[in-house]
Enzyme design. Structure first.
Site, PDB file in Angstrom:
ATOM      1  N   ASP A   1       0.808  -1.221   0.000  1.00  0.00           N
ATOM      2  CA  ASP A   1       0.000   0.000   0.000  1.00  0.00           C
ATOM      3  C   ASP A   1       0.843   1.273   0.000  1.00  0.00           C
ATOM      4  O   ASP A   1       2.008   1.270   0.407  1.00  0.00           O
ATOM      5  CB  ASP A   1      -0.896   0.039   1.243  1.00  0.00           C
ATOM      6  CG  ASP A   1      -2.088  -0.880   1.146  1.00  0.00           C
ATOM      7  OD1 ASP A   1      -2.140  -1.688   0.193  1.00  0.00           O
ATOM      8  OD2 ASP A   1      -2.970  -0.800   2.034  1.00  0.00           O
TER       9      ASP A   1
ATOM     10  N   HIS B   1       3.637  -2.378   3.140  1.00  0.00           N
ATOM     11  CA  HIS B   1       3.662  -1.021   2.595  1.00  0.00           C
ATOM     12  C   HIS B   1       4.981  -0.759   1.870  1.00  0.00           C
ATOM     13  O   HIS B   1       6.047  -1.157   2.345  1.00  0.00           O
ATOM     14  CB  HIS B   1       3.477   0.018   3.711  1.00  0.00           C
ATOM     15  CG  HIS B   1       2.170  -0.092   4.425  1.00  0.00           C
ATOM     16  ND1 HIS B   1       1.937  -1.045   5.401  1.00  0.00           N
ATOM     17  CD2 HIS B   1       1.018   0.608   4.288  1.00  0.00           C
ATOM     18  CE1 HIS B   1       0.690  -0.922   5.844  1.00  0.00           C
ATOM     19  NE2 HIS B   1       0.115   0.067   5.184  1.00  0.00           N
TER      20      HIS B   1
END
Length: 279
Positions: free
Chosen positions: A99, A244
């Site tokens: 992400d 992430h």
């Protein structure tokens, strides 16, 4: 830095309830149950190099994907009441997701590691990052990764008006279409915070909502070994792993991927990407 500090504070407030989402994901073995109650705040949480030719690997890619994303846009999906938490597929199928990027400091390293092991992943990108790093989205397309929508500025959507939610999502889809070659068919709400409006608008823009089953909590920089342990211990058929590639210092995430990816493959896991029609 102010934005990253704000993200960290919000995530720390939400992370305490992240285990609930994992439990819910375990109960829904294949797909989210559209008949459930609405989720109004589901829990959260180097320059370019020459592109290498990828050889097919039936062992790793057969369950759910080909060797490049499909160049078509399916029709509008149904409006769900809960996000998809798990994936279907034969054997030990797993999905790795990243992400907040793309980030020119960390995303290229992640892409190189995935390419080295002939593995595909999902990248839920933010528009404000994607617009300045279109080359990385093009590289994702060339390597067969799936790019999803993670809004423009990573806001808490449950605090926005419907017009603001639509703008955050639609603008990001526009950038993805230009850089990646097609509009996204997957959407992930920042912080895992969903409400009726986000489900409706996401579906209206042609996207299915995807959450996760295993949260590496890498955004808190707990140490490379801790991230590796969380992913390896959470590995199971159908799980979706959250990590992430932007939003702060992601060097631990980069190192952890290098460590756990070959281990998962050696254990027989199929690390791949989903097809929306499977849901």
């Amino acid at each position: 830095m102010k934005k990253y500090q704000l993200l960290t504070r919000r995530r720390m407030l939400i992370a305490g309830t992240a285990a609930v989402l994992g439990v819910a994901g375990t109960a829904r073995v294949l797909t989210a149950d559209p008949a459930g109650s609405p989720v109004r705040g589901a829990p959260a949480a180097g320059g370019p190099q020459a592109r290498l030719a990828l050889k097919p690997s039936a062992y790793r890619l057969e369950p759910m994907t080909g060797f490049a994303p499909p160049r078509r846009t399916p029709g509008k999906p149904p409006v769900r009441r809960e996000p998809i938490l798990r994936v279907s597929g034969r054997g030990r199928t797993m999905v790795l997701t990243f992400d907040d990027g793309p980030d020119p400091l960390y995303t290229p390293s992640i892409l190189r590691t995935l390419r080295k092991h002939d593995v595909r992943a999902m990248f839920f990108v933010c528009g404000e990052m994607a617009v300045d790093n279109k080359d990385l989205l093009a590289e994702m397309a060339d390597d067969g990764h799936v790019v999803g929508n993670h809004t423009w500025t990573h806001p808490l959507l449950t605090e926005l008006r419907r017009s603001e939610i639509r703008s955050e999502i639609a603008r990001t889809s526009d950038v993805i279409e230009v850089a990646y070659g097609e509009r996204p068919v997957w959407f992930r709400a920042p912080y895992g915070a969903w409400n009726r409006a986000t489900f409706q608008i996401g579906a209206d823009l042609g996207m299915e909502p995807m959450a996760w089953t295993v949260d590496s909590l890498d955004w808190a920089t707990p140490g490379t070994a801790t991230i590796v342990d969380r992913v390896e211990e959470g590995a199971a058929p159908g799980v979706v792993v959250l990590s992430h590639d932007a939003g702060g210092d992601r060097s631990q995430t980069v190192r952890a991927l290098r460590d756990y990816l070959p281990v998962l493959l050696d254990k027989g896991y199929h690390l791949t990407v989903p097809h929306r029609e499977d849901f």
